[in-house]
Design a protein around this motif. Sequence first.
Motif, PDB file in Angstrom:
ATOM      1  N   VAL A  82       0.881  -1.170   0.000  1.00 47.79           N
ATOM      2  CA  VAL A  82       0.000   0.000   0.000  1.00 47.79           C
ATOM      3  C   VAL A  82       0.915   1.216   0.000  1.00 47.79           C
ATOM      4  O   VAL A  82       1.594   1.491   0.972  1.00 47.79           O
ATOM      5  CB  VAL A  82      -0.915   0.015   1.235  1.00 47.79           C
ATOM      6  N   GLU A 105       1.085   4.830  -0.232  1.00 48.34           N
ATOM      7  CA  GLU A 105       0.352   6.094  -0.181  1.00 48.34           C
ATOM      8  C   GLU A 105       1.075   7.213  -0.912  1.00 48.34           C
ATOM      9  O   GLU A 105       0.475   8.025  -1.586  1.00 48.34           O
ATOM     10  CB  GLU A 105       0.109   6.497   1.284  1.00 48.34           C
ATOM     11  N   LEU A 109      -1.146  -0.953  -4.439  1.00 50.23           N
ATOM     12  CA  LEU A 109      -2.226   0.041  -4.426  1.00 50.23           C
ATOM     13  C   LEU A 109      -1.540   1.392  -4.356  1.00 50.23           C
ATOM     14  O   LEU A 109      -0.993   1.759  -3.318  1.00 50.23           O
ATOM     15  CB  LEU A 109      -3.095  -0.146  -3.186  1.00 50.23           C
ATOM     16  N   CYS A 169      -2.911   5.210  -2.299  1.00 47.76           N
ATOM     17  CA  CYS A 169      -4.067   4.889  -1.458  1.00 47.76           C
ATOM     18  C   CYS A 169      -3.761   5.180   0.005  1.00 47.76           C
ATOM     19  O   CYS A 169      -2.687   4.843   0.487  1.00 47.76           O
ATOM     20  CB  CYS A 169      -4.398   3.420  -1.638  1.00 47.76           C
ATOM     21  N   GLU A 201      -7.067   2.470   4.896  1.00 49.11           N
ATOM     22  CA  GLU A 201      -8.066   1.939   3.989  1.00 49.11           C
ATOM     23  C   GLU A 201      -7.445   0.923   3.040  1.00 49.11           C
ATOM     24  O   GLU A 201      -8.018  -0.125   2.759  1.00 49.11           O
ATOM     25  CB  GLU A 201      -8.633   3.094   3.175  1.00 49.11           C
ATOM     26  N   GLY A 202      -6.252   1.273   2.546  1.00 50.22           N
ATOM     27  CA  GLY A 202      -5.558   0.418   1.590  1.00 50.22           C
ATOM     28  C   GLY A 202      -5.270  -0.956   2.141  1.00 50.22           C
ATOM     29  O   GLY A 202      -5.406  -1.959   1.442  1.00 50.22           O
TER      30      GLY A 202
END
Lengths: 172, 321
Positions: B189, B191, B214, B217, B221-222
């Motif tokens: 993930v 971000e 991801l 993100c 949440e990711g």
Amino acid sequence: MIKLLGAALILLSTSIIGFRTAKSFADRPRQIRRLRTSLSLLETEIIYGSRRLDQVCEHIARREKKPIGILYQRCTEYLKGLDGVSTYECWKKAVDEVWPETAMKAPEREVLIDFGKTLGISNREDQLANLARVKSNLQVEENQAREEQTRYEKMCKSLGILAGALIVILIY
Amino acid sequence: MPRPILGTLPQSLRRMIESLPEPMKHSLEEIRVRQGRPLEVITRSQSRFVSARGQPVQKENEGYHPTKDDCAKMLNLVSNHSLYALEEELRRGYVTIEGGHRIGLTGRVVVEGGEVKHLREVTGFNLRIARPITGVALPLLPRIRRRNRLDQLLVVSPPQCGKTTLIRDLARLASLGEGGLIPQKVGIVDERSEIAGCVDGVPQLGVGPRTDVLDGCPKAEGMMMMIRSMSPDLLVVDEIGRKEDTEAIFEAVHAGVHLITTAHGRSMDEICRRPALSRLIRERVFSRYVLLSRKQGPGTVEAVFDGSLKRLTRREVAETL
């Protein structure tokens, strides 16, 4: 005999001139409409797709026919190739080059070039507002062009033929 | 010189950078463009200004001063004429380009309702050249491995000490199944697009063949999205510290997923004092802590601790596992 041939030639050429002018009256609203459709496409790609401007232009260039397609084609080339000169300059250069090939007139050109000043250089909201503005401006031009078409298209055609006939009669 | 980096420079500046001496070009770490101030290049060991003829100089007034036009052109090239597509990036202050290189931006910030909304009149660029460093995690692996898997791991270090490089390499090794690990599904993930350096969703840095990313993100949440959709064996997340991150980590760990993450900090004491992290530490979520420093260059492993914050020497590691 030769006289008759000459008369036919005169009639033919004036008719061609008349039909050509009529065609440009008919083409103008059609091309403005196409332009508006292409701008809608641009809007979708910018607002929802969030794709890069050069990719968007390339995409539209492939979808649209001449001469609108060429406008985007040129714009893509300039955006990619001109060492970071402003988006406005690329757009203007493309518009200027394609314009002689279109049936559109000065008012549409103003609208389009003005639109180039804001293209790409602001956030999505702003782009959306600008696109809405340019589309409504083009709509106005399109309506006007359509009005001119109904008024002048037929007239040009008959005027061509009649003018030829007049010249022939006078010469005879 | 990587091509994507050159592609973001307007011709005038590109020519100067290209005429720098070869050895300098190869060790470049940063190129700094500031409007009205001299063009600067930074290598691992030194910082120099660049003259208009592309020579490294020491004196400020000999350096080439990029003009407003240069900066405007550069912004056009960096954004590909599409600022609207960079809204999020401008808010964060940097853009990741092909190859995982990163361009930091400064200028006039537009604030709305107390939040950074936009960056206007960009006048400063920092081109940070990414050089893939692979294999940095290999020597560390025996100390943090639990049999043939990685366990819950927190990497602690001050900025610029190679945290992200380390966890990227760990993700790659786990994904490949190298260094005594079995190949695993890895979920990253990312971000801030730092771990995988994604462009259009495609990782630009080596993160391994079994790795899903991801990009951009939010972490908390990711992590949940990853667990729900990609069933990873190992989750890799950068820089935790907020409250919602803690919640998500508990969820993840209780879902049986292994987790590698990082936190800013100079020592374990500092980390324990941070509210969101201290809870994780108290509940012994992590089984290994790695503390990094810059003592012998970035990525120096200062110490390895076990779940109860006991410092492990190399010999002890083998016994506790």
